[in-house]
Enzyme design. Structure first.
Site, PDB file in Angstrom:
ATOM      1  CG  ASP A  16     -21.746   9.744  10.190  1.00 18.66           C
ATOM      2  OD1 ASP A  16     -20.964  10.397   9.489  1.00 18.66           O
ATOM      3  OD2 ASP A  16     -22.900   9.443   9.836  1.00 18.66           O
ATOM      4  CG  ASP A  18     -24.349  14.437   6.975  1.00 22.38           C
ATOM      5  OD1 ASP A  18     -24.759  15.524   7.386  1.00 22.38           O
ATOM      6  OD2 ASP A  18     -23.354  14.319   6.233  1.00 22.38           O
ATOM      7  N   GLY A  63     -22.265   7.937   3.434  1.00 29.33           N
ATOM      8  CA  GLY A  63     -21.058   7.846   4.248  1.00 29.33           C
ATOM      9  C   GLY A  63     -19.759   7.973   3.491  1.00 29.33           C
ATOM     10  NE  ARG A  66     -19.360  17.049  -2.239  1.00 30.97           N
ATOM     11  CZ  ARG A  66     -18.685  18.164  -1.999  1.00 30.97           C
ATOM     12  NH1 ARG A  66     -18.062  18.781  -2.991  1.00 30.97           N
ATOM     13  NH2 ARG A  66     -18.637  18.677  -0.792  1.00 30.97           N
ATOM     14  CB  SER A 141     -19.937  16.467   5.127  1.00 37.20           C
ATOM     15  OG  SER A 141     -20.370  17.742   4.683  1.00 37.20           O
ATOM     16  CG  ASN A 143     -20.778  21.432   2.910  1.00 33.38           C
ATOM     17  OD1 ASN A 143     -20.133  22.377   2.476  1.00 33.38           O
ATOM     18  ND2 ASN A 143     -21.380  20.562   2.107  1.00 33.38           N
ATOM     19  CG  ASP A 199     -26.482   7.350   9.357  1.00 26.77           C
ATOM     20  OD1 ASP A 199     -25.290   7.718   9.296  1.00 26.77           O
ATOM     21  OD2 ASP A 199     -27.362   7.788   8.603  1.00 26.77           O
TER      22      ASP A 199
END
Length: 247
Positions: A16, A18, A63, A66, A141, A143, A199
């Site tokens: 992952d 972030d 996770g 969006r 994401s 991004n 996480d």
């Protein structure tokens, strides 16, 4: 266990982004809070119940893609919005509009505050690649690539399955395992020969549902017990611990 802290037979590592590789989870939480608090304040007035950057973030948005995060959190407050379209402006009160508002805030925070990688995670990725394991980054994401480039680690991953790729291939996001399974397929390995590093509780659920060979929970915020309950085989505070335990 191997020198990378993994069971024998593991051939690929699926990370992952972030909170595992980069210090962006807190930035995401702050962007979600600003977005939802503004929406709830306009809807409910000054006595609105604010978005909790820990409890609400972990339970409803961390996770997840969006739009799923918008739907899931608002549903927890008994709120349903029209879907809108992906190009809805940030000021429009639709699922997509609220999600786009969050992304606008997030990008501004990244631009003004910067972003960093976790040094221990970078060291660990170098170690697993040196051990001959293939690597992928798996993130909801859109991004993801920009963040990888910003912190200088894009070249450490053979495969990237992010929000853009998931949309193109019509893959459901976490807690479904599809994005991780797709990364394993792109790397040419079975799920049982791949390890997931996450996480987020939704990421743990995805790792368990996909029947991966090993699931590593990364506890940055004091939720080790919850990570284990959601499927982690082991929980560490930093990926470098997996190297140190086998030094």
């Amino acid at each position: 266990m191997t020198k990378t802290g993994l069971p024998e037979g593991i051939r690929a590592c699926l990370f992952d982004l972030d909170g595992v590789l980069t210090k962006t989870a807190l930035v995401h939480a702050a962007a979600w809070k600003e977005t939802f608090d503004d929406f709830l304040r306009r809807r409910d007035g000054a006595d609105f119940r604010p978005f909790d950057k820990v409890a609400d973030y972990d339970e409803y948005v961390d996770g997840r893609p969006r739009a799923d995060g918008v739907r899931t959190f608002l549903a927890s407050r008994g709120i349903e919005l029209p879907e809108g379209t992906p190009d809805d402006p940030p000021e429009r009160d639709t699922v997509n509009g609220v999600g786009n508002r969050k992304n606008t805030i997030l990008l501004e925070k990244i631009r003004t505050e910067g972003v960093e990688a976790y040094e221990g995670s970078v060291r660990y990725v170098h170690a697993v690649r040196a051990a001959g394991l293939r690597t992928a980054v798996v993130s909801s994401s859109a991004n993801c690539r920009d963040v990888l480039v910003a912190v200088g680690i894009e070249d450490l991953f053979d495969v990237r399955i992010d929000g853009i790729v998931a949309a193109e291939r019509k893959l459901p996001g976490k807690p479904h395992p599809d994005t991780f399974l797709e990364a394993a397929r792109d790397l040419g390995v079975e799920a049982g020969a791949a390890v997931v590093y996450e996480d987020a509780l939704a990421g743990m659920d995805a790792g368990r549902a996909g029947r991966f060979g090993y699931v590593v929970g990364v506890d940055r915020v004091g939720q080790a017990d919850a990570l284990r309950e959601h499927g982690a085989d082991i929980v560490v505070q930093d990926l470098a611990e997996l190297l140190e335990d086998n030094a």
